[in-house]
Write a protein that holds these residues in place. Structure first.
Motif, PDB file in Angstrom:
ATOM      1  N   LEU A 186       0.812  -1.222   0.000  1.00  0.00           N
ATOM      2  CA  LEU A 186       0.000   0.000   0.000  1.00  0.00           C
ATOM      3  C   LEU A 186       0.845   1.272   0.000  1.00  0.00           C
ATOM      4  N   PRO A 187       1.848   1.409   0.879  1.00  0.00           N
ATOM      5  CA  PRO A 187       2.672   2.629   0.841  1.00  0.00           C
ATOM      6  C   PRO A 187       3.380   2.816  -0.507  1.00  0.00           C
ATOM      7  N   ILE A 188       3.841   1.730  -1.090  1.00  0.00           N
ATOM      8  CA  ILE A 188       4.531   1.830  -2.384  1.00  0.00           C
ATOM      9  C   ILE A 188       3.565   2.313  -3.456  1.00  0.00           C
ATOM     10  N   ILE A 189       2.349   1.781  -3.458  1.00  0.00           N
ATOM     11  CA  ILE A 189       1.357   2.199  -4.459  1.00  0.00           C
ATOM     12  C   ILE A 189       1.008   3.675  -4.281  1.00  0.00           C
ATOM     13  N   LEU A 190       0.879   4.123  -3.041  1.00  0.00           N
ATOM     14  CA  LEU A 190       0.573   5.541  -2.787  1.00  0.00           C
ATOM     15  C   LEU A 190       1.692   6.443  -3.299  1.00  0.00           C
ATOM     16  N   ILE A 191       2.933   6.040  -3.064  1.00  0.00           N
ATOM     17  CA  ILE A 191       4.073   6.815  -3.566  1.00  0.00           C
ATOM     18  C   ILE A 191       4.075   6.812  -5.088  1.00  0.00           C
ATOM     19  N   THR A 192       3.781   5.653  -5.671  1.00  0.00           N
ATOM     20  CA  THR A 192       3.760   5.516  -7.130  1.00  0.00           C
ATOM     21  C   THR A 192       2.715   6.427  -7.755  1.00  0.00           C
ATOM     22  N   VAL A 193       1.585   6.573  -7.090  1.00  0.00           N
ATOM     23  CA  VAL A 193       0.502   7.416  -7.608  1.00  0.00           C
ATOM     24  C   VAL A 193       0.828   8.892  -7.459  1.00  0.00           C
ATOM     25  N   PHE A 194       1.323   9.298  -6.294  1.00  0.00           N
ATOM     26  CA  PHE A 194       1.475  10.725  -6.006  1.00  0.00           C
ATOM     27  C   PHE A 194       2.795  11.323  -6.493  1.00  0.00           C
ATOM     28  N   ALA A 195       3.846  10.540  -6.582  1.00  0.00           N
ATOM     29  CA  ALA A 195       5.147  11.086  -6.992  1.00  0.00           C
ATOM     30  C   ALA A 195       5.100  11.754  -8.369  1.00  0.00           C
ATOM     31  N   PRO A 196       4.483  11.133  -9.398  1.00  0.00           N
ATOM     32  CA  PRO A 196       4.408  11.800 -10.700  1.00  0.00           C
ATOM     33  C   PRO A 196       3.589  13.093 -10.665  1.00  0.00           C
ATOM     34  N   TYR A 197       2.552  13.142  -9.811  1.00  0.00           N
ATOM     35  CA  TYR A 197       1.751  14.357  -9.690  1.00  0.00           C
ATOM     36  C   TYR A 197       2.599  15.499  -9.130  1.00  0.00           C
ATOM     37  N   ILE A 198       3.361  15.202  -8.096  1.00  0.00           N
ATOM     38  CA  ILE A 198       4.234  16.221  -7.502  1.00  0.00           C
ATOM     39  C   ILE A 198       5.287  16.662  -8.514  1.00  0.00           C
ATOM     40  N   TYR A 199       5.851  15.703  -9.222  1.00  0.00           N
ATOM     41  CA  TYR A 199       6.879  15.995 -10.215  1.00  0.00           C
ATOM     42  C   TYR A 199       6.324  16.903 -11.318  1.00  0.00           C
ATOM     43  N   SER A 200       5.112  16.613 -11.776  1.00  0.00           N
ATOM     44  CA  SER A 200       4.514  17.424 -12.839  1.00  0.00           C
ATOM     45  C   SER A 200       4.264  18.859 -12.367  1.00  0.00           C
ATOM     46  N   TYR A 201       3.892  19.021 -11.101  1.00  0.00           N
ATOM     47  CA  TYR A 201       3.678  20.371 -10.560  1.00  0.00           C
ATOM     48  C   TYR A 201       4.988  21.144 -10.500  1.00  0.00           C
ATOM     49  N   VAL A 202       6.052  20.454 -10.082  1.00  0.00           N
ATOM     50  CA  VAL A 202       7.371  21.091 -10.031  1.00  0.00           C
ATOM     51  C   VAL A 202       7.793  21.547 -11.431  1.00  0.00           C
ATOM     52  N   LEU A 203       7.569  20.703 -12.430  1.00  0.00           N
ATOM     53  CA  LEU A 203       7.890  21.070 -13.814  1.00  0.00           C
ATOM     54  C   LEU A 203       7.066  22.278 -14.262  1.00  0.00           C
ATOM     55  N   TYR A 204       5.806  22.283 -13.878  1.00  0.00           N
ATOM     56  CA  TYR A 204       4.911  23.384 -14.258  1.00  0.00           C
ATOM     57  C   TYR A 204       5.388  24.705 -13.655  1.00  0.00           C
ATOM     58  N   ARG A 205       5.759  24.669 -12.367  1.00  0.00           N
ATOM     59  CA  ARG A 205       6.230  25.893 -11.712  1.00  0.00           C
ATOM     60  C   ARG A 205       7.516  26.404 -12.372  1.00  0.00           C
ATOM     61  N   LYS A 206       8.392  25.492 -12.733  1.00  0.00           N
ATOM     62  CA  LYS A 206       9.634  25.898 -13.407  1.00  0.00           C
ATOM     63  C   LYS A 206       9.325  26.544 -14.755  1.00  0.00           C
ATOM     64  N   GLU A 207       8.369  25.955 -15.471  1.00  0.00           N
ATOM     65  CA  GLU A 207       7.993  26.492 -16.782  1.00  0.00           C
ATOM     66  C   GLU A 207       7.388  27.885 -16.623  1.00  0.00           C
ATOM     67  N   MET A 208       6.549  28.081 -15.608  1.00  0.00           N
ATOM     68  CA  MET A 208       5.941  29.378 -15.368  1.00  0.00           C
ATOM     69  C   MET A 208       6.997  30.416 -14.973  1.00  0.00           C
ATOM     70  N   ASP A 209       7.980  29.987 -14.193  1.00  0.00           N
ATOM     71  CA  ASP A 209       9.044  30.905 -13.772  1.00  0.00           C
ATOM     72  C   ASP A 209       9.863  31.374 -14.977  1.00  0.00           C
ATOM     73  N   VAL A 210      10.099  30.447 -15.902  1.00  0.00           N
ATOM     74  CA  VAL A 210      10.860  30.799 -17.117  1.00  0.00           C
ATOM     75  C   VAL A 210      10.082  31.798 -17.952  1.00  0.00           C
ATOM     76  N   LYS A 211       8.775  31.576 -18.084  1.00  0.00           N
ATOM     77  CA  LYS A 211       7.930  32.460 -18.896  1.00  0.00           C
ATOM     78  C   LYS A 211       7.781  33.846 -18.286  1.00  0.00           C
ATOM     79  N   SER A 212       7.826  33.887 -16.945  1.00  0.00           N
ATOM     80  CA  SER A 212       7.661  35.175 -16.268  1.00  0.00           C
ATOM     81  C   SER A 212       8.980  35.951 -16.227  1.00  0.00           C
TER      82      SER A 212
END
Length: 212
Positions: A186-212
């Motif tokens: 169960l903990p591994i599955i939870l990490i597997t589900v949420f880690a890509p979501y967090i990663y995508s948000y980090v990428l999004y913030r970096k992209e927004m910072d570059v554009k700004s």
């Protein structure tokens, strides 16, 4: 129609299995097991059959409808083989779980605590190997406001998720085979589900910072 043959064969095989075994199955059938392999839910054999068959049929119907309902339906043509392969892998997993339920209902004492993690682990490994081929859509893959906002974020997130899913699958399968740690799945599955979501948000913030 050829791409549906395997899916329909799994559903038909599952139906035949239940039809043949049904008269011989005990009235109460285990349908859920804890992470330690202990049965924690029983159901009548009719409920078990309808539930397990229903999951297969529902998944198959969703496989047909999803590309037609998705606003980005044209992208499915870019990963059609991958889409059907992953759906069929999930159908096969549910078929094997059906088989596990039927065999248990017939009185066979199976090591479910080992079998289920191995099956889940193998499925995650398969998904991980094919995730980078999935193109932007609203139903399949790591879909959230950040991945859907940019093809670059979508691709980077799915390449990252592929590594996470593969590593998680190996760990879960190893746990099933060697009983590394109780309650590990169960903990591994939870990490597997949420880690890509967090990663995508980090990428999004970096992209927004570059554009700004």
């Amino acid at each position: 129609m050829k791409k549906h043959i395997f899916s329909l064969s799994i559903i038909l095989a599952n139906l035949l299995m239940w039809a043949i075994a049904y008269p011989h199955i005990s009235d109460q059938v285990p349908i859920h097991w804890s992470s330690s392999g202990e049965v924690d839910r029983y159901a009548s054999k009719m409920e078990a059959m309808l539930t397990m068959m229903g999951l297969l049929v529902f998944l198959y119907i969703m496989m047909i409808l999803t590309p037609k309902l998705d606003p980005r339906r044209k992208n499915y043509q870019l990963f059609s083989k991958t889409y059907h392969l992953l759906i069929n892998a999930m159908l096969l997993l549910f078929f094997l779980i059906n088989l596990l339920v039927v065999m248990t209902g017939l009185g066979y004492d199976l090591p479910t605590g080992s079998i289920v993690p191995v099956l889940v682990g193998v499925l995650l490994i398969v998904i991980g190997n094919y995730l980078p081929r999935v193109r932007s859509n609203f139903f399949f893959g790591i879909k959230n406001p950040w991945t859907l906002s940019s093809d670059a974020i979508w691709k980077k997130t799915h390449r990252f998720a592929a590594k996470v899913f593969t590593a998680a699958g190996l760990l879960i399968a190893a746990d099933g085979l060697f009983s590394i740690s109780e309650g590990m799945m169960l903990p591994i599955i939870l990490i597997t589900v949420f880690a890509p979501y967090i990663y995508s948000y980090v990428l999004y913030r970096k992209e927004m910072d570059v554009k700004s």
